[in-house]
Design an enzyme around this catalytic site. Structure first.
Site, PDB file in Angstrom:
ATOM      1  N   GLY A 137      -1.620 -65.178   2.355  1.00 33.97           N
ATOM      2  CA  GLY A 137      -2.736 -65.826   3.022  1.00 33.97           C
ATOM      3  C   GLY A 137      -3.534 -66.730   2.100  1.00 33.97           C
ATOM      4  CE1 TYR A 138      -9.876 -68.382   0.784  1.00 39.32           C
ATOM      5  CE2 TYR A 138      -8.878 -69.748  -0.921  1.00 39.32           C
ATOM      6  CZ  TYR A 138      -9.985 -69.362  -0.186  1.00 39.32           C
ATOM      7  OH  TYR A 138     -11.203 -69.964  -0.430  1.00 39.32           O
ATOM      8  CG  HIS A 154      -2.533 -73.400  -1.530  1.00 38.27           C
ATOM      9  ND1 HIS A 154      -1.220 -73.773  -1.722  1.00 38.27           N
ATOM     10  CD2 HIS A 154      -2.693 -72.255  -2.243  1.00 38.27           C
ATOM     11  CE1 HIS A 154      -0.629 -72.927  -2.538  1.00 38.27           C
ATOM     12  NE2 HIS A 154      -1.496 -71.973  -2.868  1.00 38.27           N
ATOM     13  CG  HIS A 179       0.692 -70.895   1.063  1.00 34.98           C
ATOM     14  ND1 HIS A 179      -0.574 -70.977   0.538  1.00 34.98           N
ATOM     15  CD2 HIS A 179       1.247 -69.782   0.521  1.00 34.98           C
ATOM     16  CE1 HIS A 179      -0.786 -69.941  -0.269  1.00 34.98           C
ATOM     17  NE2 HIS A 179       0.301 -69.198  -0.305  1.00 34.98           N
ATOM     18  CE  LYS A 204      13.024 -74.807  -8.389  1.00 32.66           C
ATOM     19  NZ  LYS A 204      14.019 -75.910  -8.154  1.00 32.66           N
ATOM     20  CE  LYS A 205       0.782 -71.459  -9.210  1.00 36.45           C
ATOM     21  NZ  LYS A 205       0.763 -70.042  -8.850  1.00 36.45           N
ATOM     22  CG  ASP A 206       4.571 -67.347  -7.458  1.00 37.83           C
ATOM     23  OD1 ASP A 206       3.728 -67.055  -8.319  1.00 37.83           O
ATOM     24  OD2 ASP A 206       4.274 -67.764  -6.324  1.00 37.83           O
TER      25      ASP A 206
END
Lengths: 320, 320
Positions: free
Chosen positions: B36-37, B39, B42, B189-191
């Site tokens: 959630g939250y 941006h 997402h 891919k940030k994570d």
């Protein structure tokens, strides 16, 4: 009933394709996971599965992930031809026999084929159980490194002397569930801890699969059926009857005696005097498998003992 | 494009029922798991998912299983109303928003309701990671005790400072896969480590799900989008730009300089001078995430650093 010829499938993709096709036709699928060398106990699981689903898949796979390198993987008995004859004649029949070659071999995986150019060994083994204990899968360095852990239930009873066992069982059952996609899976209550672990895993990981526990099948003399019984000499087999005998005695005694210490001591004495070497003899809660001192609710008396080079397990539920 | 009102589902059974109904109609399902939250990052995952499947499920669930009790579970930002507005207007729309309340609560489970009559506490917490480290799930004693471990990949990078993190991620993703039953799932891919861990888990456990990695979304100034950015003061935000700046610099420099030590030292200096506190700065193989000394193949430069009370991660793939 006429013999029914099961379809033999060895490839994962073909297995899943079959299941999906059947499900799209409104059929439910029951899975009976086995390591082969089938006996009447396995056949009773298949008969149980028939009560819960339209179609039956029996998997035959000796899982290296649940054996430590010091255990009996290499001598685990196998007889695929004999197994097929038995499966053909089981009442109600079997629709598919799933016999994969190696469920930890990902060499056909294109992701895996990408050679590592940075000079590290490619992937390597997983980390073991964190205590340096590894299974035969890691020993071979297959690159498999994902394991399902039922962290509390896996530790007691058989988990004490077989530290990688339930990790391997939970993982291979997860893999089989993902490949076969059954609606129901049947496990024998002879492997009581395994059955409870799979039940808990299914709940905790939200598998949409019903787990059915099926009663222990015994020979006429009381010995719980096991593929490992074939390794017993006639003498050892006679001695091994002390396990089921002591369990029955404890069950009868439990009506008047609820102190577990005395019930356990008596069983240990019986088995030891018969020439067995006790691995464990524990009376535990049927749900959480925690050791119980006084019987106040449903318990199960679980015993593991060695006769010669053969380790046998057995158990009896006591509901007072 | 007209706004599309997503169906909101909170119950597991209802979610699975919807998926099965859609699949029976020949529709493929793409899952975008989020906390959630939302941006723009997402929303870009959702747009990626549209390329791979007919229907889109976005899950919103802040997973206590991946937070240790000392981490920021209680302050993790949330805004379900704002999230819904964003999901309504995302190009192509979203079919289902799956917002479960508590995926570790099994109190409605009849198995669990059976009170333990043998006097033990009922079920209790799982065993933690074997080193006494527990997540917020075990801290609450929910009875959940099954965890999926990707034993080698989970240990490096973020795994060093967050020992329960990837165990929690792999487990919740497994649960979501079993509930939503998607054909495809999209991860950012940030994570990067998370993405590789999920890929490996899917291979090792034979999930029939395609995992898609989606490129990092950055603000115009280069900061990688993250729900945690909201906690940065304007000053900290300025300082935090040193991460992406140093990654870009390393990528450019890597054309002439393949010794990782110098690339890392330069990045560490840039970030530290800007006021950041380095958690790690590592150049690793893109596949197996092992540290690399000289760049000979595809690598990824991964950085985690603190700015004030906010821990940020970012990375850049370097293919020379």
């Amino acid at each position: 009933m006429a013999a029914k010829e099961p379809l033999v499938i060895t490839a994962k993709d073909e297995m899943r394709k079959w299941s999906r096709k059947m499900r799209s036709q409104g059929k439910s699928i029951g899975l009976v996971p086995t390591m082969g060398y089938l006996h009447q106990g396995h056949l009773s699981l298949i008969q149980e599965a028939h009560k819960h689903s339209h179609l039956i898949v029996v998997s035959i796979y000796v899982n290296p992930g649940q054996f430590s390198p010091s255990e009996d993987l290499s001598t685990y008995p196998s007889d695929l031809h004999g197994d097929m004859l038995k499966l053909k004649s089981v009442p109600g029949g079997v629709d598919v026999v799933f016999c994969p070659k190696n469920l930890y071999d990902y060499n056909n995986d294109s992701d895996e084929k990408q050679k590592n150019k940075n000079g590290n060994e490619n992937l390597g083994a997983g980390g073991g159980d964190g205590n340096g204990v590894v299974s035969c899968v890691e020993e071979k360095g297959s690159g498999h490194e994902t394991w399902v852990r039922v962290e509390r239930l896996e530790k007691g009873l058989c988990g004490k002397s077989r530290p990688v066992f339930f990790r391997g069982v939970a993982t291979i059952v997860t893999k089989l569930f993902h490949i076969v996609e059954p609606d129901v899976a049947v496990f024998g209550k002879k492997d009581y801890q395994q059955w409870r672990i799979i039940q808990r895993m299914v709940r905790d990981l939200d598998f949409a699969i019903e787990i059915v526990g099926s009663e222990i099948t015994r020979d006429s003399d009381g010995l719980a059926l096991s593929s490992r019984n074939v390794h017993l000499s006639p003498e050892e087999r006679q001695k091994a009857l002390s396990i089921s005998r002591s369990l029955s005695k404890a069950k009868a005694a439990a009506k008047g005696q609820v102190k577990c210490r005395e019930l356990k001591d008596s069983a240990i004495l019986t088995i030891t005097q018969a020439g067995g070497r006790i691995d464990y003899a524990e009376i535990v809660d049927q749900e959480n498998l925690k050791s119980v001192e006084e019987i106040k609710g449903p318990v199960v008396f679980c015993i593991a003992a060695w006769f010669g080079k053969v380790r046998l397990i057995d158990n009896m539920e006591i509901d007072i």
